[in-house]
Design a protein around this motif. Structure first.
Motif, PDB file in Angstrom:
ATOM      1  N   UNK A  40       0.835  -1.200   0.000  1.00 22.40           N
ATOM      2  CA  UNK A  40       0.000   0.000   0.000  1.00 22.40           C
ATOM      3  C   UNK A  40       0.871   1.252   0.000  1.00 22.40           C
ATOM      4  N   UNK A  53       0.973   4.519  -2.493  1.00 21.15           N
ATOM      5  CA  UNK A  53       0.538   5.751  -1.824  1.00 21.15           C
ATOM      6  C   UNK A  53       1.202   6.997  -2.377  1.00 21.15           C
ATOM      7  N   UNK A  83      -3.874  -8.487 -10.613  1.00 20.49           N
ATOM      8  CA  UNK A  83      -4.647  -8.218  -9.391  1.00 20.49           C
ATOM      9  C   UNK A  83      -4.535  -6.745  -9.016  1.00 20.49           C
ATOM     10  N   UNK A 139     -11.147  -1.279  -8.085  1.00 20.63           N
ATOM     11  CA  UNK A 139     -11.974  -1.218  -6.875  1.00 20.63           C
ATOM     12  C   UNK A 139     -11.910   0.170  -6.263  1.00 20.63           C
ATOM     13  N   UNK A 148     -14.780   2.675  -5.353  1.00 18.18           N
ATOM     14  CA  UNK A 148     -14.876   3.306  -4.034  1.00 18.18           C
ATOM     15  C   UNK A 148     -15.016   4.814  -4.184  1.00 18.18           C
ATOM     16  N   UNK A 208     -18.240   7.373  -3.145  1.00 24.93           N
ATOM     17  CA  UNK A 208     -18.089   8.405  -2.122  1.00 24.93           C
ATOM     18  C   UNK A 208     -17.793   9.765  -2.737  1.00 24.93           C
ATOM     19  N   UNK A 222      -5.777   7.467   0.201  1.00 23.19           N
ATOM     20  CA  UNK A 222      -6.422   6.309   0.815  1.00 23.19           C
ATOM     21  C   UNK A 222      -5.408   5.186   0.979  1.00 23.19           C
ATOM     22  N   UNK A 223      -4.600   4.980  -0.053  1.00 24.53           N
ATOM     23  CA  UNK A 223      -3.566   3.956   0.087  1.00 24.53           C
ATOM     24  C   UNK A 223      -2.611   4.309   1.217  1.00 24.53           C
ATOM     25  N   UNK A 273      -3.844   3.175   4.337  1.00 20.65           N
ATOM     26  CA  UNK A 273      -3.732   1.722   4.483  1.00 20.65           C
ATOM     27  C   UNK A 273      -2.291   1.284   4.695  1.00 20.65           C
ATOM     28  N   UNK A 326      -8.692  -5.212   9.629  1.00 25.81           N
ATOM     29  CA  UNK A 326      -8.981  -6.648   9.620  1.00 25.81           C
ATOM     30  C   UNK A 326      -9.797  -7.038  10.847  1.00 25.81           C
ATOM     31  N   UNK A 370     -11.823   8.898   6.234  1.00 24.49           N
ATOM     32  CA  UNK A 370     -13.198   8.404   6.141  1.00 24.49           C
ATOM     33  C   UNK A 370     -13.268   6.911   5.870  1.00 24.49           C
ATOM     34  N   UNK A 371     -12.283   6.160   6.307  1.00 25.11           N
ATOM     35  CA  UNK A 371     -12.332   4.722   6.056  1.00 25.11           C
ATOM     36  C   UNK A 371     -13.158   4.007   7.104  1.00 25.11           C
ATOM     37  N   UNK A 430     -16.351   1.686   6.956  1.00 25.09           N
ATOM     38  CA  UNK A 430     -17.357   2.549   6.346  1.00 25.09           C
ATOM     39  C   UNK A 430     -17.948   1.942   5.087  1.00 25.09           C
ATOM     40  N   UNK A 431     -17.103   1.296   4.299  1.00 25.53           N
ATOM     41  CA  UNK A 431     -17.558   0.752   3.025  1.00 25.53           C
ATOM     42  C   UNK A 431     -16.935  -0.622   2.808  1.00 25.53           C
ATOM     43  N   UNK A 490     -16.267  -2.201   0.379  1.00 27.78           N
ATOM     44  CA  UNK A 490     -15.282  -2.288  -0.709  1.00 27.78           C
ATOM     45  C   UNK A 490     -13.876  -2.411  -0.143  1.00 27.78           C
ATOM     46  N   UNK A 517     -13.049  -5.841   0.422  1.00 25.21           N
ATOM     47  CA  UNK A 517     -12.689  -6.469  -0.848  1.00 25.21           C
ATOM     48  C   UNK A 517     -11.242  -6.173  -1.205  1.00 25.21           C
ATOM     49  N   UNK A 518     -10.852  -4.934  -1.002  1.00 19.80           N
ATOM     50  CA  UNK A 518      -9.469  -4.565  -1.320  1.00 19.80           C
ATOM     51  C   UNK A 518      -8.498  -5.391  -0.478  1.00 19.80           C
ATOM     52  N   UNK A 519      -8.797  -5.489   0.807  1.00 24.26           N
ATOM     53  CA  UNK A 519      -7.906  -6.261   1.672  1.00 24.26           C
ATOM     54  C   UNK A 519      -7.882  -7.731   1.259  1.00 24.26           C
ATOM     55  N   UNK A 530      -8.378  -8.867  -1.764  1.00 24.59           N
ATOM     56  CA  UNK A 530      -7.567  -8.942  -2.985  1.00 24.59           C
ATOM     57  C   UNK A 530      -6.090  -8.972  -2.640  1.00 24.59           C
ATOM     58  N   UNK A 531      -5.720  -8.152  -1.669  1.00 24.46           N
ATOM     59  CA  UNK A 531      -4.315  -8.127  -1.276  1.00 24.46           C
ATOM     60  C   UNK A 531      -3.904  -9.467  -0.695  1.00 24.46           C
TER      61      UNK A 531
END
Lengths: 113, 113
Positions: free
Chosen positions: A13, A17, A79, A86, A90, A94, B12-13, B16, B26, B60-61, B76-77, B79, B82-84, B86-87
């Motif tokens: 990530x 970033x 991926x 994704x 997202x 939002x 956002x990344x 994360x 998680x 806002x996560x 919050x969402x 999605x 889903x991202x996690x 995918x990772x």
DNA sequence: CAAGTATATTCGACTATTGTAATATTCATC
DNA sequence: GATGAATATTACAATAGTCGAATATACTTG
């Protein structure tokens, strides 16, 4: 969960970033491009782009093959493209709040006082 | 593409891009938890966890609701989950290389010389 | 309203990331 | 092998992210 797994994910990530690196991955997602092509499309300093490519390489997000003078980069695993898509979903979900968030980010110093 | 969109994604990344924050997300993915519960499960300094929660809130996560003395956090969402996930898939796909990468990361100072 | 509990914020030291400028490397061609 | 083009690396200054310690806030209960 093992903490090194989380460090691994966090590291990826971290590689994502940065706006320039996202731009690079988005440019690469249809297919490979040379470093020179990336620099031209991004319209940025050669050294700077090269450094960002080095970050993506270090985290193994891209692979590169050398052809004569040039180096062609491509996304290592599709991926990643899914992840970026994704994130696009997202963002659209939002959109409204995101815009005000962006506003705040534009002028953080004025709004403090 | 607009650069502010890329800045938004990068942001956002960035949120994360820390093992603790990934751990928090998680832990939250099955459902909401109080700050206290998170602190306990993470076994970390209260202030530190609170700071990471502040980052997730700022981007806002997560959302939070106050119930008396406590604050309950949730993702919050979906999605993001889903991202996690995918990772996670990404990690498994690259398990082998990832391990050697982790190795290098463990002992970076010794291997320099 | 005093005392306790849960959470958040601020501060200062430390470390990491970034961009620019300068330099190095690698390959192709003459 | 000298020259030029494409790319990478290094060095340094500036900025941003992180942690622990201390402090602040908000709520609950006696």
């Amino acid at each position: 969960m093992h903490d090194s797994l989380r460090r691994f994910k966090a590291d990826i990530f971290q590689a994502l970033a940065h706006p320039t690196r996202i731009a690079i991955l988005e440019l690469l997602s249809p297919g490979e491009l040379s470093a020179g092509a990336l620099i031209e499309k991004l319209d940025m300093e050669q050294a700077n782009v090269s450094q960002h490519l080095a970050v993506l390489r270090a985290k193994q997000l891209v692979s590169n093959r050398k052809v004569g003078n040039q180096v062609f980069y491509s996304i290592r695993d599709p991926i990643l493209i899914d992840v970026l898509n994704l994130m696009r979903a997202y963002f659209h979900a939002h959109l409204k709040e995101s815009l005000s968030m962006l506003d705040e980010m534009e002028k953080p110093l004025e709004t403090v006082r």
